[in-house]
Design a protein around this motif. Structure first.
Motif, PDB file in Angstrom:
ATOM      1  N   THR A  97     -25.934 -10.226   3.223  1.00  0.00           N
ATOM      2  CA  THR A  97     -24.919  -9.786   1.882  1.00  0.00           C
ATOM      3  C   THR A  97     -25.816  -9.131   0.619  1.00  0.00           C
ATOM      4  N   VAL A  98     -27.162  -9.730   0.584  1.00  0.00           N
ATOM      5  CA  VAL A  98     -28.133  -9.054  -0.557  1.00  0.00           C
ATOM      6  C   VAL A  98     -28.213  -7.268   0.061  1.00  0.00           C
ATOM      7  N   ALA A  99     -28.473  -7.092   1.401  1.00  0.00           N
ATOM      8  CA  ALA A  99     -28.744  -5.686   1.781  1.00  0.00           C
ATOM      9  C   ALA A  99     -27.454  -5.015   1.534  1.00  0.00           C
ATOM     10  N   LEU A 100     -26.071  -5.580   1.859  1.00  0.00           N
ATOM     11  CA  LEU A 100     -24.816  -5.095   1.698  1.00  0.00           C
ATOM     12  C   LEU A 100     -24.898  -4.652   0.167  1.00  0.00           C
ATOM     13  N   ASP A 104     -26.445   2.114  -0.361  1.00  0.00           N
ATOM     14  CA  ASP A 104     -25.673   3.087  -0.861  1.00  0.00           C
ATOM     15  C   ASP A 104     -25.269   4.030   0.469  1.00  0.00           C
ATOM     16  N   ASP A 105     -25.390   3.752   1.433  1.00  0.00           N
ATOM     17  CA  ASP A 105     -24.900   4.585   2.615  1.00  0.00           C
ATOM     18  C   ASP A 105     -23.825   3.732   3.240  1.00  0.00           C
ATOM     19  N   PRO A 106     -22.499   4.658   3.384  1.00  0.00           N
ATOM     20  CA  PRO A 106     -21.113   4.099   3.828  1.00  0.00           C
ATOM     21  C   PRO A 106     -21.501   3.490   5.177  1.00  0.00           C
ATOM     22  N   VAL A 107     -22.073   4.116   6.075  1.00  0.00           N
ATOM     23  CA  VAL A 107     -22.151   3.642   7.285  1.00  0.00           C
ATOM     24  C   VAL A 107     -22.793   2.496   7.521  1.00  0.00           C
ATOM     25  N   ARG A 108     -24.138   2.274   6.734  1.00  0.00           N
ATOM     26  CA  ARG A 108     -24.868   1.184   6.882  1.00  0.00           C
ATOM     27  C   ARG A 108     -24.192  -0.085   6.028  1.00  0.00           C
ATOM     28  N   SER A 241     -37.354  -0.683  16.487  1.00  0.00           N
ATOM     29  CA  SER A 241     -36.571  -0.612  17.447  1.00  0.00           C
ATOM     30  C   SER A 241     -35.702   0.738  16.900  1.00  0.00           C
ATOM     31  N   TYR A 242     -35.117   1.621  17.826  1.00  0.00           N
ATOM     32  CA  TYR A 242     -34.599   2.812  17.333  1.00  0.00           C
ATOM     33  C   TYR A 242     -33.236   2.940  18.596  1.00  0.00           C
ATOM     34  N   TYR A 243     -32.022   2.693  18.038  1.00  0.00           N
ATOM     35  CA  TYR A 243     -30.801   2.618  18.883  1.00  0.00           C
ATOM     36  C   TYR A 243     -30.121   4.043  18.506  1.00  0.00           C
ATOM     37  N   THR A 256     -31.145  -6.862   9.180  1.00  0.00           N
ATOM     38  CA  THR A 256     -30.673  -6.345   7.750  1.00  0.00           C
ATOM     39  C   THR A 256     -31.695  -5.234   7.211  1.00  0.00           C
ATOM     40  N   ASP A 257     -32.413  -4.753   7.663  1.00  0.00           N
ATOM     41  CA  ASP A 257     -33.327  -3.697   7.165  1.00  0.00           C
ATOM     42  C   ASP A 257     -33.489  -2.630   8.131  1.00  0.00           C
ATOM     43  N   PHE A 258     -32.708  -1.497   7.991  1.00  0.00           N
ATOM     44  CA  PHE A 258     -32.425  -0.448   8.899  1.00  0.00           C
ATOM     45  C   PHE A 258     -31.968   0.795   8.096  1.00  0.00           C
ATOM     46  N   ASP A 259     -32.164   1.964   8.787  1.00  0.00           N
ATOM     47  CA  ASP A 259     -31.891   3.339   8.078  1.00  0.00           C
ATOM     48  C   ASP A 259     -30.922   4.061   9.131  1.00  0.00           C
TER      49      ASP A 259
END
Length: 366
Positions: A97-100, A104-108, A241-243, A256-259
């Motif tokens: 919830t905090v990460a959301l 500022d990225d719509p996909v994220r 990890s890279y998906y 919850t921590d990804f780019d």
């Protein structure tokens, strides 16, 4: 804070059980959309629900050790229970919830929102699963069978789990919604090529301190995102990890921590390098203490990489039978924008994967 491994719980008007206080991993929200012939192995959860991979069948002892370590992290542990460090749905939902809120990225943001919605459903399912286990445990006190009333209560909890498993599809993200039908179907070739490259007996990730750490590639899932073809996942020496998805790559340090990195901005390059050139830097992952002989041919440095390796095409030069020269090579995959460099024994499979990615990008991503 929980002190006892189990606690009494009233699950129906006339039924009390001893429910476990340990977190119970489930496959809720994991399987359900696969339409390909790819045979998935045992699902292994890594870190949080909805994120994990499918264990491959391989003769690699190091991969077997890796699976054991992952499964050991999921096993009930009283110290983690006592200190409150075992996985908690409430804590994970709060972090997401905090990460959301900060995204500022719509996909994220879309991924995190879906993740939170599924976690709320998974929380209820996990509790139901622990209750189901507790009801079944009561059969040991009734000559290995339950009473009719206990069976009816058990059935009601199973029905609730099945209902949530059906409803979860409405809140999960589905990969085809991120791209066109043509892109999605073409991306299947990328996943197939990757699955072959992932089967290499040894893959190393080049670190920042000169040593190459043994890592593993797998087919997995991230934050409950569903795909018919499953998701290629690479890991670097730092555990990131890279998906790979049709339009972007998710670089995940945790759930919850990804780019989100656009696939169009990434360059996948391949070449072949002599094994002796990098052998002294490779971590073979052995648990035994023994001496290894690392021989590095000085001729490689004096003649340059063109002695046996073609930097442009990545192909080993043809040598005549009279020269009687045998060269052991490794395939090198680099993604400079992500600061990634991998070496693999399965050089032919890795070359095919890079070629497939390049063809896919040229035709669909640009």
């Amino acid at each position: 804070m929980n002190i006892l491994p189990k606690r009494p719980l009233r699950v129906a008007d006339r039924l009390w059980v001893l429910m476990s206080n340990y977190y119970m991993p489930t496959t809720f929200g994991i399987r359900g959309r696969y339409t390909t012939t790819y045979r998935s192995g045992t699902y292994v959860e890594t870190g949080t629900p909805g994120t994990g991979f499918y264990a491959r069948t391989t003769s690699s002892h190091q991969y077997s050790y890796y699976l054991k370590r992952q499964n050991r992290n999921l096993a009930p542990n009283y110290l983690r229970l006592l200190t409150g460090t075992q996985f908690s749905f409430s804590h994970e939902i709060a972090r997401a919830t905090v990460a959301l809120r900060m995204s500022d990225d719509p996909v994220r943001a879309q991924i995190l929102e879906s993740y939170i919605n599924v976690l709320n459903m998974a929380k209820e399912v996990e509790r139901c699963e622990r209750i189901i286990r507790a009801i079944k445990d009561k059969s040991h006190f009734h000559r290995h069978h339950l009473t009719k009333y206990q069976t009816s209560v058990l059935t009601s909890y199973k029905s609730r789990v099945a209902s949530l498993a059906h409803d979860v599809r409405q809140v999960q993200l589905y990969v085809p919604n991120f791209c066109s039908k043509e892109e999605y179907e073409a991306f299947r070739d990328v996943t197939v090529a990757f699955s072959h490259a992932a089967g290499s007996h040894r893959i190393w990730s080049a670190g920042n301190y000169g040593m190459f750490k043994l890592v593993f590639f797998d087919m997995g899932i991230f934050n409950y995102i569903q795909s018919d073809y499953m998701t290629p996942v690479m890991r670097d020496e730092a555990g990131v990890s890279y998906y790979l998805f049709p339009r972007f790559v998710i670089r995940a340090r945790r759930a919850t921590d990804f780019d989100i990195v656009p696939l169009s901005g990434l360059t996948f390059t391949y070449r072949e390098v002599p094994y002796d050139k990098v052998s002294s830097m490779l971590d073979h992952g052995t648990t035994r203490r023994h001496h290894r002989h690392h021989s590095v041919h000085a001729d490689y440095d004096s003649f340059g990489s063109g002695l046996f390796v073609d930097d442009q095409g990545g192909a080993v030069h043809e040598l005549s039978a009279e020269e009687n020269v045998h060269v052991r090579i490794l395939g090198e995959l680099t993604i400079p924008e992500l600061n990634l460099r991998f070496y693999t024994q399965g050089h032919a499979e890795m070359r095919k994967f890079v070629e497939t990615v390049s063809e896919y990008k040229k035709a669909h991503v640009g």
